[in-house]
Design a protein around this motif. Structure first.
Motif, PDB file in Angstrom:
ATOM      1  N   VAL A 107      -2.316 -25.849 -34.003  1.00  0.00           N
ATOM      2  CA  VAL A 107      -2.491 -24.634 -34.402  1.00  0.00           C
ATOM      3  C   VAL A 107      -3.108 -23.669 -33.273  1.00  0.00           C
ATOM      4  CG1 VAL A 107      -3.846 -24.145 -36.751  1.00  0.00           C
ATOM      5  CG2 VAL A 107      -3.299 -26.043 -36.271  1.00  0.00           C
ATOM      6  N   VAL A 108      -2.857 -22.290 -33.173  1.00  0.00           N
ATOM      7  CA  VAL A 108      -2.769 -21.291 -32.895  1.00  0.00           C
ATOM      8  C   VAL A 108      -3.295 -19.494 -33.891  1.00  0.00           C
ATOM      9  CG1 VAL A 108      -1.557 -21.377 -30.770  1.00  0.00           C
ATOM     10  CG2 VAL A 108      -0.220 -20.208 -33.309  1.00  0.00           C
ATOM     11  N   LYS A 109      -3.246 -20.388 -34.946  1.00  0.00           N
ATOM     12  CA  LYS A 109      -3.275 -19.191 -36.073  1.00  0.00           C
ATOM     13  C   LYS A 109      -4.661 -19.575 -37.457  1.00  0.00           C
ATOM     14  CE  LYS A 109      -1.698 -14.726 -38.940  1.00  0.00           C
ATOM     15  NZ  LYS A 109      -0.386 -13.897 -38.943  1.00  0.00           N
ATOM     16  N   PRO A 110      -5.575 -19.259 -37.199  1.00  0.00           N
ATOM     17  CA  PRO A 110      -6.433 -19.763 -38.652  1.00  0.00           C
ATOM     18  C   PRO A 110      -5.289 -20.124 -39.800  1.00  0.00           C
ATOM     19  CG  PRO A 110      -7.523 -18.373 -37.649  1.00  0.00           C
ATOM     20  CD  PRO A 110      -6.668 -18.052 -37.083  1.00  0.00           C
ATOM     21  N   VAL A 111      -4.903 -21.493 -40.782  1.00  0.00           N
ATOM     22  CA  VAL A 111      -4.620 -21.375 -41.906  1.00  0.00           C
ATOM     23  C   VAL A 111      -6.119 -21.443 -42.277  1.00  0.00           C
ATOM     24  CG1 VAL A 111      -2.872 -22.530 -40.796  1.00  0.00           C
ATOM     25  CG2 VAL A 111      -4.664 -24.151 -41.838  1.00  0.00           C
ATOM     26  N   ASP A 112      -5.256 -20.646 -44.264  1.00  0.00           N
ATOM     27  CA  ASP A 112      -6.358 -20.715 -45.399  1.00  0.00           C
ATOM     28  C   ASP A 112      -6.412 -21.739 -46.225  1.00  0.00           C
ATOM     29  OD1 ASP A 112      -8.270 -20.413 -47.082  1.00  0.00           O
ATOM     30  OD2 ASP A 112      -7.465 -18.483 -47.061  1.00  0.00           O
ATOM     31  N   PHE A 113      -7.034 -23.013 -46.838  1.00  0.00           N
ATOM     32  CA  PHE A 113      -6.954 -23.441 -47.718  1.00  0.00           C
ATOM     33  C   PHE A 113      -6.774 -23.138 -49.638  1.00  0.00           C
ATOM     34  CE2 PHE A 113      -8.098 -26.766 -51.336  1.00  0.00           C
ATOM     35  CZ  PHE A 113      -7.330 -26.983 -51.060  1.00  0.00           C
ATOM     36  N   GLU A 114      -7.417 -22.111 -49.240  1.00  0.00           N
ATOM     37  CA  GLU A 114      -6.630 -20.997 -50.509  1.00  0.00           C
ATOM     38  C   GLU A 114      -5.379 -20.288 -50.736  1.00  0.00           C
ATOM     39  OE1 GLU A 114     -10.810 -22.610 -50.579  1.00  0.00           O
ATOM     40  OE2 GLU A 114      -9.486 -20.812 -48.621  1.00  0.00           O
ATOM     41  N   MET A 115      -4.712 -20.259 -49.203  1.00  0.00           N
ATOM     42  CA  MET A 115      -3.465 -19.740 -49.468  1.00  0.00           C
ATOM     43  C   MET A 115      -2.501 -21.019 -49.404  1.00  0.00           C
ATOM     44  SD  MET A 115      -4.015 -16.226 -49.574  1.00  0.00           S
ATOM     45  CE  MET A 115      -2.150 -14.872 -49.457  1.00  0.00           C
ATOM     46  N   ASN A 116      -2.283 -21.759 -48.157  1.00  0.00           N
ATOM     47  CA  ASN A 116      -1.557 -22.635 -47.836  1.00  0.00           C
ATOM     48  C   ASN A 116      -2.458 -23.817 -48.043  1.00  0.00           C
ATOM     49  OD1 ASN A 116       0.964 -21.328 -47.388  1.00  0.00           O
ATOM     50  ND2 ASN A 116      -0.380 -20.343 -46.504  1.00  0.00           N
ATOM     51  N   ARG A 117      -1.763 -24.869 -48.687  1.00  0.00           N
ATOM     52  CA  ARG A 117      -2.602 -26.210 -48.615  1.00  0.00           C
ATOM     53  C   ARG A 117      -2.121 -27.024 -47.885  1.00  0.00           C
ATOM     54  NH1 ARG A 117      -4.742 -28.338 -55.145  1.00  0.00           N
ATOM     55  NH2 ARG A 117      -5.730 -25.805 -55.317  1.00  0.00           N
ATOM     56  N   ALA A 118      -0.016 -27.048 -47.443  1.00  0.00           N
ATOM     57  CA  ALA A 118       0.336 -28.180 -46.628  1.00  0.00           C
ATOM     58  C   ALA A 118       1.541 -27.324 -46.024  1.00  0.00           C
ATOM     59  CB  ALA A 118       0.495 -29.197 -47.796  1.00  0.00           C
ATOM     60  N   PHE A 119       1.960 -27.664 -44.976  1.00  0.00           N
ATOM     61  CA  PHE A 119       3.042 -26.925 -44.891  1.00  0.00           C
ATOM     62  C   PHE A 119       3.887 -28.174 -44.076  1.00  0.00           C
ATOM     63  CE2 PHE A 119      -0.508 -23.914 -43.727  1.00  0.00           C
ATOM     64  CZ  PHE A 119      -0.088 -23.060 -43.518  1.00  0.00           C
ATOM     65  N   MET A 120       5.657 -27.603 -44.568  1.00  0.00           N
ATOM     66  CA  MET A 120       6.860 -28.554 -44.078  1.00  0.00           C
ATOM     67  C   MET A 120       7.486 -27.977 -43.111  1.00  0.00           C
ATOM     68  SD  MET A 120       5.888 -31.017 -45.466  1.00  0.00           S
ATOM     69  CE  MET A 120       7.346 -31.940 -45.874  1.00  0.00           C
ATOM     70  N   LEU A 121       7.380 -27.945 -41.990  1.00  0.00           N
ATOM     71  CA  LEU A 121       7.847 -27.763 -40.458  1.00  0.00           C
ATOM     72  C   LEU A 121       9.262 -28.437 -40.446  1.00  0.00           C
ATOM     73  CD1 LEU A 121       4.474 -27.440 -38.935  1.00  0.00           C
ATOM     74  CD2 LEU A 121       5.652 -26.041 -40.440  1.00  0.00           C
ATOM     75  N   THR A 122      10.669 -28.023 -39.984  1.00  0.00           N
ATOM     76  CA  THR A 122      11.743 -28.559 -39.268  1.00  0.00           C
ATOM     77  C   THR A 122      11.650 -28.058 -37.674  1.00  0.00           C
ATOM     78  OG1 THR A 122      12.409 -28.824 -41.513  1.00  0.00           O
ATOM     79  CG2 THR A 122      13.636 -28.896 -39.427  1.00  0.00           C
ATOM     80  N   VAL A 123      11.524 -29.379 -36.589  1.00  0.00           N
ATOM     81  CA  VAL A 123      11.081 -28.988 -35.294  1.00  0.00           C
ATOM     82  C   VAL A 123      12.525 -29.945 -34.911  1.00  0.00           C
ATOM     83  CG1 VAL A 123      10.043 -29.935 -33.391  1.00  0.00           C
ATOM     84  CG2 VAL A 123       8.933 -29.473 -35.311  1.00  0.00           C
ATOM     85  N   VAL A 124      12.637 -28.456 -33.918  1.00  0.00           N
ATOM     86  CA  VAL A 124      14.073 -29.760 -33.264  1.00  0.00           C
ATOM     87  C   VAL A 124      14.272 -29.190 -31.621  1.00  0.00           C
ATOM     88  CG1 VAL A 124      16.355 -28.645 -32.488  1.00  0.00           C
ATOM     89  CG2 VAL A 124      15.432 -28.337 -34.617  1.00  0.00           C
ATOM     90  N   VAL A 125      14.395 -30.668 -30.896  1.00  0.00           N
ATOM     91  CA  VAL A 125      13.964 -30.829 -29.803  1.00  0.00           C
ATOM     92  C   VAL A 125      15.141 -30.835 -28.693  1.00  0.00           C
ATOM     93  CG1 VAL A 125      14.524 -33.544 -29.594  1.00  0.00           C
ATOM     94  CG2 VAL A 125      13.120 -32.192 -28.162  1.00  0.00           C
ATOM     95  N   SER A 126      15.313 -30.143 -28.131  1.00  0.00           N
ATOM     96  CA  SER A 126      16.750 -30.071 -26.820  1.00  0.00           C
ATOM     97  C   SER A 126      15.675 -30.077 -25.026  1.00  0.00           C
ATOM     98  CB  SER A 126      17.542 -29.266 -26.966  1.00  0.00           C
ATOM     99  OG  SER A 126      16.409 -27.953 -26.181  1.00  0.00           O
ATOM    100  N   ASN A 127      16.968 -30.391 -24.222  1.00  0.00           N
ATOM    101  CA  ASN A 127      16.000 -30.285 -23.205  1.00  0.00           C
ATOM    102  C   ASN A 127      16.408 -28.946 -22.516  1.00  0.00           C
ATOM    103  OD1 ASN A 127      18.163 -33.311 -22.749  1.00  0.00           O
ATOM    104  ND2 ASN A 127      16.449 -33.090 -22.517  1.00  0.00           N
ATOM    105  N   GLN A 128      15.473 -29.063 -21.001  1.00  0.00           N
ATOM    106  CA  GLN A 128      15.567 -27.791 -19.917  1.00  0.00           C
ATOM    107  C   GLN A 128      17.744 -26.780 -19.358  1.00  0.00           C
ATOM    108  OE1 GLN A 128      12.788 -28.073 -17.065  1.00  0.00           O
ATOM    109  NE2 GLN A 128      10.900 -27.736 -18.274  1.00  0.00           N
ATOM    110  N   ALA A 129      17.692 -28.363 -19.421  1.00  0.00           N
ATOM    111  CA  ALA A 129      18.957 -28.046 -18.884  1.00  0.00           C
ATOM    112  C   ALA A 129      20.295 -29.179 -19.813  1.00  0.00           C
ATOM    113  CB  ALA A 129      19.869 -29.291 -18.019  1.00  0.00           C
ATOM    114  N   HIS A 130      21.501 -27.932 -19.918  1.00  0.00           N
ATOM    115  CA  HIS A 130      21.966 -27.869 -21.043  1.00  0.00           C
ATOM    116  C   HIS A 130      23.309 -29.332 -21.302  1.00  0.00           C
ATOM    117  CE1 HIS A 130      22.286 -23.905 -22.006  1.00  0.00           C
ATOM    118  NE2 HIS A 130      21.955 -23.531 -21.046  1.00  0.00           N
ATOM    119  N   LEU A 131      23.785 -30.169 -22.537  1.00  0.00           N
ATOM    120  CA  LEU A 131      24.420 -31.131 -22.503  1.00  0.00           C
ATOM    121  C   LEU A 131      25.171 -30.695 -20.864  1.00  0.00           C
ATOM    122  CD1 LEU A 131      23.776 -31.872 -26.447  1.00  0.00           C
ATOM    123  CD2 LEU A 131      22.755 -33.374 -24.042  1.00  0.00           C
ATOM    124  N   ALA A 132      26.000 -32.553 -21.049  1.00  0.00           N
ATOM    125  CA  ALA A 132      27.201 -32.468 -20.121  1.00  0.00           C
ATOM    126  C   ALA A 132      28.207 -31.199 -20.931  1.00  0.00           C
ATOM    127  CB  ALA A 132      27.447 -33.539 -19.375  1.00  0.00           C
TER     128      ALA A 132
END
Length: 568
Positions: A107-132
């Motif tokens: 968490v880098v920015k405070p969240v407010d329970f009265e504004m958002n009780r939950a978050f649904m995030l989509t995360v993607v992972v990759s490598n530093q180098a491109h795929l062959a």
């Protein structure tokens, strides 16, 4: 990539490989396999979850684990995480752990329970180098993250902080200034907000405990030392009844509008002029006012009509909007100190005036217009009579000191002439102690003290032969007659009287201390041996010493000497 390097040993044999007749040799070949990014990273699960308290920052919510079969700790293996949806406000970020290659959702920015009780995030992972070339991304490179926000008790918040209000100074006590209310961010919890005063330097204000209404307890004074740049600040505290209790602070700023409530004061309060009117013998006068524009200058100065001598002897003339000059109206005025009343008015609405006194020292001046030494004494307010009185007092004081010194010297001479006529406090003769008589120690104290005591009776002393007397016994002769002091002696014959008494005491054998000298020829009374004082070797009378023969062998020699003994 499973193996990064191969080691191969090669053997060569001649004679067509005949091991019996041929010769052989070996060589080692190292084959390194260069890794390419042919394995995309794959998240271990399709959905991650975590929870975080509202208003918290720099907190790791959950760790995202990934699997990559490429060479570890290489660009083909290092994972890079991105949030592609569910966080439009940028509350979260994902940092890669360089050792485990895990993704740390933070968490880098405070969240407010009265504004958002939950978050649904989509995360993607990759490598530093491109795929062959020809390698497609895996479906497992994408995952969902569910974050639950936990509610905490938040402190009340003042909507406007600091809050600035404007009021005229001098409003009476009990005046309502404003309502300084705070709001509780916990909308889903019914809580009460209460108020208290945290800082009020001048103790002018009070706040209603339940609704935050600000009321005055005293007059608000813009000229107070607690007001800075026309602004007075007070701090208040708002707290709820949650568990744990939370509180917030708010600052109220009161801008005080100036009113004309301070009369001008004359400046300076003292001055001096020459006793004779001169062009340069004038006093520049102004005024100071604690108020602000437009309730200060220009000032108006005037002399009062009473007493009449003020306008008769003095005059004032304006030289600017804030300054005027005071000078003599008459050619000459006697040197003295004069208190001149001057009335000064300010320009407020309505204007205020003040009657002030200025002390003016009128003195004789030299050619430069400065007070002379004589004039300075006169200007100090001391007339001729006062100076004469001071001189007379000084002379009397010096005379008393001189008489006291003469009396002390005469008294000292009398003491030297008659040393016995001194005060008892000054007599130190009975304070002289003798310290050189050091008695023996404890080992020397074993002796009979009864031999040093007075005899039990004085019969043997009374019956002594005349002329034989011990000096430690009181004589039995008649005592001397001392001179009789007259009832009212003349002060001049006191010394003679004392000297006569001293001579009589010195010549009196019966006067103490007759026991001050100790004699040691007295052996006590009641001795079984009797007295030997009757023995006299020079006596010419006949005496019988035959009894010495009866004393035994020890006294035989003595019996032979005095008794003659038997001639053998």
């Amino acid at each position: 990539m499973k193996v990064s390097q191969y080691t191969i040993i090669v053997q060569a044999t001649d004679m067509e490989g005949n091991l019996n007749f041929g010769l052989s040799n070996t060589a080692t070949a190292l084959i390194s396999i260069t890794d390419i990014n042919d394995n995309p990273p794959e998240l271990t699960v399709r959905t991650f979850s975590g929870e975080v308290q509202e208003n918290k920052v720099n907190v790791v919510v959950t760790n995202l684990t990934v699997l990559d079969r490429d060479q570890p700790h290489s660009p083909n293996w290092n994972a890079v995480y991105r949030i592609v949806s569910g966080d439009p406000s940028g509350h979260f970020t994902i940092r890669t752990n360089p050792i485990t290659n895990e993704g740390m959702l933070t968490v880098v920015k405070p969240v407010d329970f009265e504004m958002n009780r939950a978050f649904m995030l989509t995360v993607v992972v990759s490598n530093q180098a491109h795929l062959a070339s020809g390698i497609q991304s895996s479906l497992q490179s994408t995952a969902g993250v569910t974050i639950s926000v936990q509610d905490v008790n938040e402190p009340p918040v003042f909507p406007v902080n600091p809050k600035l209000i404007r009021f005229e100074e001098g409003v009476p006590a009990g005046t309502t200034l404003t309502v300084f209310a705070a709001q509780d961010p916990d909308h889903f919890i019914h809580q009460f907000v209460r108020y208290s005063k945290l800082s009020d330097p001048a103790n002018w204000l009070k706040i209603n405990r339940t609704n935050g209404q600000i009321t005055t307890m005293a007059l608000l004074d813009r000229e107070s030392m607690y007001v800075k740049n026309n602004v007075y600040e007070a701090t208040f505290l708002a707290f709820d009844n949650g568990s744990p209790q939370a509180s917030g602070t708010g600052t109220l700023q009161i801008y005080l509008i100036d009113v004309n409530d301070n009369a001008p004061v004359l400046v300076p309060r003292e001055a001096q002029v020459c006793e004779r009117a001169r062009p340069n013998s004038r006093v520049n006068i102004t005024a100071s006012d604690a108020d602000a524009d437009p309730n200060v200058g220009p000032f108006v100065f005037e002399l009062p009509s009473f007493p009449a001598s003020v306008r008769r002897n003095w005059t004032i003339s304006r030289i600017s909007a804030d300054y005027t000059q005071l000078r003599l109206r008459i050619p000459y005025l006697e040197a003295a100190v004069y208190e001149i009343p001057i009335i000064v008015h300010d320009s407020g609405n309505p204007p205020l005036s003040n009657r002030s006194l200025i002390r003016v020292k009128v003195c004789p001046c030299d050619d430069n217009g400065d007070c002379s030494a004589t004039g300075a004494v006169a200007a100090a307010g001391l007339g001729t009579g006062a100076i004469i009185a001071i001189l007379i007092c000084i002379i009397i004081l010096l005379t008393m000191v001189l008489l006291f010194v003469v009396w002390m010297k005469r008294r000292e001479k009398e003491r030297q002439a008659k040393p016995l006529l001194i005060d008892p406090e000054d007599d130190v003769r009975d304070n002289i102690l003798k310290y050189d008589e050091e008695g023996g120690g404890e080992e020397d104290q074993d002796y009979d003290l009864s031999q040093l005591q007075q005899p039990e009776s004085l019969e043997h002393i009374i019956n002594k032969t005349a002329g034989v007397r011990r000096v430690d016994e009181r004589p039995v002769i008649a005592e001397s007659q001392y001179p009789v002091r007259p009832s009212l002696p003349h002060p001049g014959d006191i010394g003679d009287f004392i000297n006569d008494g001293l001579r009589a005491a010195d010549n009196d054998p019966t006067a103490p201390p007759y026991d001050s000298l100790l004699v040691f020829d007295y052996e006590g009374s009641g001795s079984t041996a009797g007295s030997v004082s009757s023995l006299n070797s020079t006596s010419s009378g006949d005496q019988d010493y035959d009894y010495l023969n009866d004393w035994g062998p020890r006294f035989k020699k003595l019996a032979d000497l005095y008794g003659g003994g038997d001639d053998d």
